[in-house]
Design a protein around this motif. Structure first.
Motif, mmCIF file in Angstrom:
data_model
loop_
_atom_site.group_PDB
_atom_site.id
_atom_site.type_symbol
_atom_site.label_atom_id
_atom_site.label_comp_id
_atom_site.label_asym_id
_atom_site.label_seq_id
_atom_site.Cartn_x
_atom_site.Cartn_y
_atom_site.Cartn_z
ATOM 1 N N SER A 240 9.791 117.343 41.302
ATOM 2 C CA SER A 240 10.220 118.281 42.335
ATOM 3 C C SER A 240 11.624 118.807 42.008
ATOM 4 N N LYS B 292 9.593 124.558 38.399
ATOM 5 C CA LYS B 292 8.213 124.994 38.168
ATOM 6 C C LYS B 292 7.879 126.270 38.929
ATOM 7 N N SER B 293 8.176 126.258 40.235
ATOM 8 C CA SER B 293 7.839 127.437 41.048
ATOM 9 C C SER B 293 8.647 128.648 40.603
ATOM 10 N N THR B 294 9.904 128.431 40.271
ATOM 11 C CA THR B 294 10.733 129.548 39.819
ATOM 12 C C THR B 294 10.173 130.134 38.526
ATOM 13 N N LEU C 72 7.022 130.066 37.596
ATOM 14 C CA LEU C 72 5.813 130.796 37.968
ATOM 15 C C LEU C 72 6.155 132.149 38.596
ATOM 16 N N HIS C 73 7.150 132.149 39.496
ATOM 17 C CA HIS C 73 7.518 133.397 40.169
ATOM 18 C C HIS C 73 8.084 134.419 39.186
ATOM 19 N N TYR D 160 -3.026 135.720 42.715
ATOM 20 C CA TYR D 160 -2.148 134.647 43.184
ATOM 21 C C TYR D 160 -2.869 133.690 44.121
ATOM 22 N N PHE E 291 -1.610 130.228 46.452
ATOM 23 C CA PHE E 291 -0.520 129.334 46.819
ATOM 24 C C PHE E 291 -1.079 128.082 47.483
ATOM 25 N N GLN E 292 -0.199 127.146 47.785
ATOM 26 C CA GLN E 292 -0.641 125.843 48.301
ATOM 27 C C GLN E 292 -1.464 125.994 49.566
ATOM 28 N N ASP F 162 0.156 128.128 42.501
ATOM 29 C CA ASP F 162 1.265 127.201 42.763
ATOM 30 C C ASP F 162 0.765 126.089 43.676
ATOM 31 N N GLU F 163 0.554 124.904 43.118
ATOM 32 C CA GLU F 163 0.019 123.762 43.857
ATOM 33 C C GLU F 163 -1.235 124.170 44.656
ATOM 34 N N VAL G 219 0.709 125.479 38.575
ATOM 35 C CA VAL G 219 1.771 124.507 38.835
ATOM 36 C C VAL G 219 1.178 123.359 39.633
#
Ligand code: ADP
Ligand code: ADP
Length: 225
Positions: free
Chosen positions: A39, A43-45, A47-48, A86, A88-89, A165-166, A197
């Motif tokens: 965490s 990772k998210s950054t 991906l974005h 896309y 997302f979680q 993302d997750e 991710v």
């Protein structure tokens, strides 16, 4: 073979917090890439940035030879709508719309007629085990059903790259496996590049290749089994 999507020397800070500190990554057509790491690793950054949702401070994102980070906003958002998908979680379906309408949304936004869009969306329902809930409001179906619908929405316009993302983060293992199988199928049958991710090794095991992000850099680009 030239990769479909490349991130080169990506740097990104939020205020004085560095999120990416020189990340290099490439995704091939038909490849599922898992991005792992603790965490806060970036990772998210990453991906974005790859997905054209945010611009890196330095470095380049190259899609089919074009510099995504240098594109004017309009061209970048056209790319996001037309060739990227896309997930997302939390599926981020529109809760006031029916499941079928949510799945059809990208085609409607792309200017397809309602009949064409709903027919195409309807073809996804049996593959997703959603035949019984197509007419229900998205806000009223289970988490797993909603996430499968979100995957269909991400894939319906046949994107060249899918960013997730997750995507299994809110699901039990059975539902999570179903989501990953849909993403793998998109890669193998449609030739999409898929970037996932995740912090779950069970999820990453679906990927062709795994990379680990730590402190804003790619470490240990281990091969998947
Ligand atoms: P991960 O996805 O691996 O958990 P993130 O990319 O979300 O990591 O975050 C990397 C670092 O950047 C963290 O220190 C996080 O707090 C910070 N960060 C991410 N997004 C923002 C933001 N919008 N504003 C401020 N800091 C952010
Ligand atoms: P995570 O929890 O996965 O680390 P965050 O929610 O912290 O991700 O988001 C990190 C950055 O990405 C923030 O700047 C946020 O505004 C942006 N972001 C998150 N979700 C989306 C989205 N669906 N569309 C566009 N930007 C998003």
């Amino acid at each position: 073979e030239t990769p479909l999507l490349i991130g080169r020397g990506l740097h990104k800070s939020f205020g004085s917090t560095p999120a990416l500190r020189g990340a290099d990554v490439a995704v091939a057509a038909g490849e599922v890439l898992a991005v792992m790491g603790p965490s806060g690793a970036g990772k998210s950054t990453l991906l974005h940035c790859l997905a054209g949702l945010i611009r890196p401070d330095a470095g380049d994102v190259v899609f089919e030879g074009r510099l995504v980070n240098r594109m004017p906003d309009r061209e970048r958002s056209r790319l996001r709508r037309s060739v990227f998908g896309y997930v997302f979680q939390f599926g981020q379906l529109v809760p006031e719309l029916r499941v079928l309408e949510n799945i059809a949304l990208p085609l409607l936004l792309a200017g397809k007629g309602r009949r064409t869009a709903f027919e195409a969306a309807g073809q996804w329902l049996p593959r997703l085990g959603l035949v019984d809930v197509g007419d229900r409001l998205a806000g009223e179906v289970s988490g797993g059903q909603g996430q499968r619908a979100a995957i269909a929405r991400a894939l319906i316009a046949k994107p060249r790259v899918v960013f997730a993302d997750e995507p299994t983060g809110s699901l039990d293992t059975v539902a999570g496996d179903e989501v990953m199988e849909l993403l793998v199928t998109a890669a193998k049958t449609e030739g999409a590049g898929v970037v996932v991710v995740t912090h779950e090794s069970r999820v990453a095991a679906y990927a062709d290749r795994q990379i680990t992000v730590r402190d804003g850099r790619i470490v240990q680009p281990a091969r998947a089994a």
